[in-house]
Design a protein around this motif. Sequence first.
Motif, mmCIF file in Angstrom:
data_model
loop_
_atom_site.group_PDB
_atom_site.id
_atom_site.type_symbol
_atom_site.label_atom_id
_atom_site.label_comp_id
_atom_site.label_asym_id
_atom_site.label_seq_id
_atom_site.Cartn_x
_atom_site.Cartn_y
_atom_site.Cartn_z
ATOM 1 N N PRO A 19 -11.301 16.079 -5.068
ATOM 2 C CA PRO A 19 -10.946 14.914 -4.615
ATOM 3 C C PRO A 19 -10.250 14.911 -3.048
ATOM 4 C CG PRO A 19 -9.643 15.300 -6.188
ATOM 5 C CD PRO A 19 -10.501 16.272 -6.087
ATOM 6 N N MET A 20 -10.229 13.937 -2.338
ATOM 7 C CA MET A 20 -9.433 13.704 -1.074
ATOM 8 C C MET A 20 -8.020 12.914 -1.277
ATOM 9 S SD MET A 20 -11.913 12.229 1.565
ATOM 10 C CE MET A 20 -10.944 12.268 2.960
ATOM 11 N N ARG A 21 -6.856 13.699 -0.737
ATOM 12 C CA ARG A 21 -5.685 13.037 -0.968
ATOM 13 C C ARG A 21 -4.756 12.568 0.230
ATOM 14 N NH1 ARG A 21 -2.330 13.954 -5.830
ATOM 15 N NH2 ARG A 21 -0.461 13.682 -4.562
ATOM 16 N N LYS A 22 -4.096 11.648 0.345
ATOM 17 C CA LYS A 22 -3.802 10.922 1.368
ATOM 18 C C LYS A 22 -2.567 11.698 1.842
ATOM 19 C CE LYS A 22 -2.304 6.698 3.403
ATOM 20 N NZ LYS A 22 -2.402 5.405 3.415
ATOM 21 N N ASP A 23 -1.562 12.388 1.031
ATOM 22 C CA ASP A 23 -0.745 13.028 1.466
ATOM 23 C C ASP A 23 -1.001 14.555 2.008
ATOM 24 O OD1 ASP A 23 -1.319 13.875 -0.895
ATOM 25 O OD2 ASP A 23 0.756 13.972 -1.837
ATOM 26 N N VAL A 24 -2.232 15.137 1.826
ATOM 27 C CA VAL A 24 -2.674 16.549 2.463
ATOM 28 C C VAL A 24 -3.309 16.163 3.867
ATOM 29 C CG1 VAL A 24 -3.918 18.539 2.049
ATOM 30 C CG2 VAL A 24 -2.830 17.321 0.227
ATOM 31 N N SER A 25 -2.588 16.980 4.935
ATOM 32 C CA SER A 25 -3.148 16.702 6.122
ATOM 33 C C SER A 25 -4.130 17.530 6.393
ATOM 34 C CB SER A 25 -2.062 16.809 7.284
ATOM 35 O OG SER A 25 -1.324 18.104 7.174
ATOM 36 N N GLY A 26 -5.168 17.173 7.265
ATOM 37 C CA GLY A 26 -6.278 18.064 7.658
ATOM 38 C C GLY A 26 -7.708 17.919 6.948
ATOM 39 N N ALA A 27 -8.586 18.542 7.160
ATOM 40 C CA ALA A 27 -9.686 18.517 6.606
ATOM 41 C C ALA A 27 -10.153 19.680 5.606
ATOM 42 C CB ALA A 27 -10.984 18.555 7.494
ATOM 43 N N VAL A 28 -9.147 20.497 5.389
ATOM 44 C CA VAL A 28 -9.439 21.755 4.897
ATOM 45 C C VAL A 28 -9.163 21.344 3.164
ATOM 46 C CG1 VAL A 28 -8.922 23.268 6.290
ATOM 47 C CG2 VAL A 28 -7.085 22.582 4.963
ATOM 48 N N ARG A 29 -9.539 22.241 2.028
ATOM 49 C CA ARG A 29 -9.385 22.481 0.868
ATOM 50 C C ARG A 29 -7.924 23.046 0.726
ATOM 51 N NH1 ARG A 29 -13.702 24.322 -3.075
ATOM 52 N NH2 ARG A 29 -14.723 22.416 -1.865
ATOM 53 N N LYS A 30 -6.980 22.740 -0.077
ATOM 54 C CA LYS A 30 -5.654 23.372 -0.354
ATOM 55 C C LYS A 30 -5.322 23.372 -1.835
ATOM 56 C CE LYS A 30 -3.643 22.388 4.030
ATOM 57 N NZ LYS A 30 -2.624 21.606 4.964
ATOM 58 N N LYS A 31 -4.522 24.566 -2.313
ATOM 59 C CA LYS A 31 -4.192 24.275 -3.608
ATOM 60 C C LYS A 31 -2.620 23.804 -3.523
ATOM 61 C CE LYS A 31 -6.630 27.094 -6.537
ATOM 62 N NZ LYS A 31 -6.451 27.536 -7.920
#
Length: 130
Positions: free
Chosen positions: A60-72
Amino acid sequence: MQVVISDPKTGKAYKVEGKDTEASALFIGKRIGDVVDADILGLGGYGLEIRGGSDTDGTPMRKDVSGAVRKKILITSPPGYRPKEKGKRRRKSVRGNEISPEISQINVKIKEYGAKPIEELFGKEEEAGN
């Protein structure tokens, strides 16, 4: 790329398969919370607010994570994690708030309504699906 359009007035959702490259280009580079013009999807006069989405793997996408990458990231609330008990935290993979070509589904909500009702524009597709 498929676009799920939610109508807050009626509570119904409509799915549009965005095989067209122009329709995909409308959303590429936009972020969660942006309002886009839906003329290219065949919805003249409608304004759609991007609410979220998921990539090809279902992340899923999250509003509070910037950019277009996948992060843990360490998260405590949805989207991406629904804790059973209050205060639980977990490190989960989520997608950033920018739409990229890896996104397979975009969830949008109608912000501005056009001249024609949305039931007329999507009525035939809805009847075929039921």
